[in-house]
Every structure is written in C-alpha cells, then in structure tokens.
Design an enzyme around this catalytic site. Sequence first.
Site, short mmCIF file in Angstrom:
data_model
loop_
_atom_site.label_atom_id
_atom_site.label_comp_id
_atom_site.label_asym_id
_atom_site.label_seq_id
_atom_site.Cartn_x
_atom_site.Cartn_y
_atom_site.Cartn_z
N ASP A 116 -12.60 11.25 -31.08
CA ASP A 116 -11.53 10.71 -31.94
C ASP A 116 -12.14 9.86 -33.05
O ASP A 116 -12.87 8.89 -32.78
CB ASP A 116 -10.56 9.83 -31.12
CG ASP A 116 -9.72 10.64 -30.14
OD1 ASP A 116 -9.79 11.89 -30.17
OD2 ASP A 116 -9.00 10.01 -29.34
N GLY A 148 -9.29 13.39 -26.52
CA GLY A 148 -8.89 14.72 -26.03
C GLY A 148 -7.94 14.54 -24.86
O GLY A 148 -8.22 13.76 -23.94
N GLU A 198 -3.92 21.81 -25.18
CA GLU A 198 -4.94 21.83 -26.24
C GLU A 198 -5.97 22.94 -25.98
O GLU A 198 -7.07 22.90 -26.52
CB GLU A 198 -5.60 20.46 -26.40
CG GLU A 198 -4.66 19.46 -27.06
CD GLU A 198 -5.30 18.12 -27.42
OE1 GLU A 198 -4.91 17.55 -28.44
OE2 GLU A 198 -6.17 17.65 -26.66
N LEU A 256 9.67 8.71 -22.07
CA LEU A 256 10.49 8.17 -23.16
C LEU A 256 9.79 7.04 -23.89
O LEU A 256 10.44 6.15 -24.45
CB LEU A 256 11.82 7.66 -22.57
CG LEU A 256 12.62 8.66 -21.73
CD1 LEU A 256 13.77 7.96 -21.01
CD2 LEU A 256 13.16 9.79 -22.60
N GLY A 257 8.46 7.03 -23.87
CA GLY A 257 7.70 5.98 -24.54
C GLY A 257 8.03 4.62 -23.95
O GLY A 257 8.04 4.44 -22.73
N GLY A 267 0.42 8.26 -23.44
CA GLY A 267 1.04 9.38 -22.72
C GLY A 267 0.06 10.01 -21.74
O GLY A 267 0.44 10.39 -20.61
N ASP A 268 -1.18 10.15 -22.14
CA ASP A 268 -2.20 10.71 -21.24
C ASP A 268 -2.42 9.80 -20.04
O ASP A 268 -2.60 10.27 -18.91
CB ASP A 268 -3.52 10.90 -21.99
CG ASP A 268 -3.39 11.89 -23.13
OD1 ASP A 268 -2.59 12.83 -23.01
OD2 ASP A 268 -4.09 11.71 -24.15
#
Length: 289
Positions: free
Chosen positions: A16, A42, A140, A203-204, A234-235
């Site tokens: 990243d 990733g 991915e 939902l964050g 999220g990961d």
Amino acid sequence: MKHPPRIRVIGSVNLDIVARVHTLPSPGETVSGGVLAHYPGGKGANQALAARKLGAEVAMFGCVGNDSAAGQALSLLKANHVDLTGVTILDGVATGVALIVVDAAGENQIVVTPGANASVSPSTLADLSGDYDATLCQLELPVETISYLADTVTGLFCINLAPAKPMPQDVLNRADILVVNETEAAFYGDQLNGLKALIIHTLGADGAIAFQNGKEIARSASPGVVPVDTTGAGDTFVGAFIVAFLSEGSVANALAYGCAAGAAATLKAGAQTSMPSRDEVEALLGLTA
Ligand code: RIB
C-alpha cells in the site's frame, strides 16, 4: 474448539502506497501537502494478519512478484509467523500495489493494480489438501480462481465479497459464510437470497448484522471511536469474526468481537500496521453500546 483455529487465507498481497491529505481529491482536482508512507496491505494478507494477531494459526496462499515490494508486503505476515509456504514468487510480474489516499477524517480512496494477484490460479496455487478449520478468500483474485476454490476446497468456506464483482451463483451457493458491506450487499442484491450461508452485513461505524435463511439472527453495535485511518478496518472485522466464530461458535459474540477489532484498527495509520492485539480488542469490547 481446544486448539487455536487453523485458518487458510487464499487472497491478495499488496504493497500500500498511502498519501495522507486533508481532503480527498474530486475528479480532476489536484490536492497537495500530503505525507507519503508505504505499508503492507492487500485484503487477503490483511485478513490473514488480523486472524493471526488474534490467536489463529494462519497459512497464506497467493502470489507476489520477484521484486523489492514483495519483501515489504510480506514483512508483517513473516514477523507474526503466518505460514507463507503457500505464497508463490513469480518472475516477470510485479507485486500488487494499492494507491491509497486518506483524509483527515480517516476516510480513504483506493486504486489497486493487481500485479501478481491476477496470476493466482490452480497452477500457481500450492497444494490445497491441508487440514484447516476454515478457508477464507476475498475477491482480489480472478473470478475463475474463486470458482475453482468453491469447487475444490472442503470444510468451512468463507468469502468476503470485496471488492464486489460479478460472481457465479454456484460460488455463492457453496459458501458457508459470506461477509458484505453495504455497497457489496446492494451490488449482489437478490443473488444473496435463498443461500444456505450465514450472511454478515457490516455497517462500518454502525456495527454489523448476521442473517440466516433471510432472517436476522444477531446484531452488534461498534464501539464509538474517533478514526485516524479506516483502511483495513473491514479486513480486521473479517479476520476477527472468523477467529471468534471458530473459537466459540456464537454468532452474536463473534459479531461483537469483529466490531471491536474493526474499530480498534481505525486508531492507527495503515492497514496491517493498525491491526489490534487481543488485549486491544478486549479493551474496546467493553465499550460496545
Ligand atoms: O481493504 C484494504 C485493502 O484494500 C488495502 O490494504 C489495499 O491493499 C486493498 O487491497
């Protein structure tokens, strides 16, 4: 489960490249004054590290290029003793790179150049016959590879449908656990109806909901935090949810644990550099509304 959960992650490995700016650029706009950093990332590698840091034994399967970015991209997995024997180094392709912009509120924009991740295929994947409690993948990788995994892998098969892209119905039918955010849930729409899978909607900052057979079976709020960088949150949720679900079998507790871990991951910069320890997750669990 008496032993630590054994999880196989088949997914992407990226480097990243992150610019931190005050405001995300609009189309055609130039934003300057940013600070640049490189972090391992990733979705596959992030979920592998999140699970490992929370106590699982994790084996990572994927591809990187024969370049210096690969060493940086795999550095935290290696330092945390993720089994990397399933990661193939390919000549002639670059390691995947994500170009990320993060604003002052911790929100991000991400562009991924898949590089070696696009070469993950039945021929580049190592032997998939090992003994694991769950196999976890994301999107991915090429769709054909996800289809191959759905046909080949035995045992609990979990897919984080991120980033959303068209997916054969057979693959969704095979999954035991599917994780989607709001954008992904809208993208798949009716394709998610009538599945046998446990479906987790994230939902964050508003938490997460679990559905089985079209009915809500559990939900959790997220601890209130002030985010520094939401990249990889999220990961982290996915890795943490799977570890807790395999350890305890309670969907409600696993949702709360995933939400606390995801919130903890927003408190530092970077995807993998922000992944919490068990103590850090437990400290936030007490704050879940
Ligand atoms: O989910 C965050 C990840 O998406 C980043 O680490 C980036 O590499 C992209 O894959």
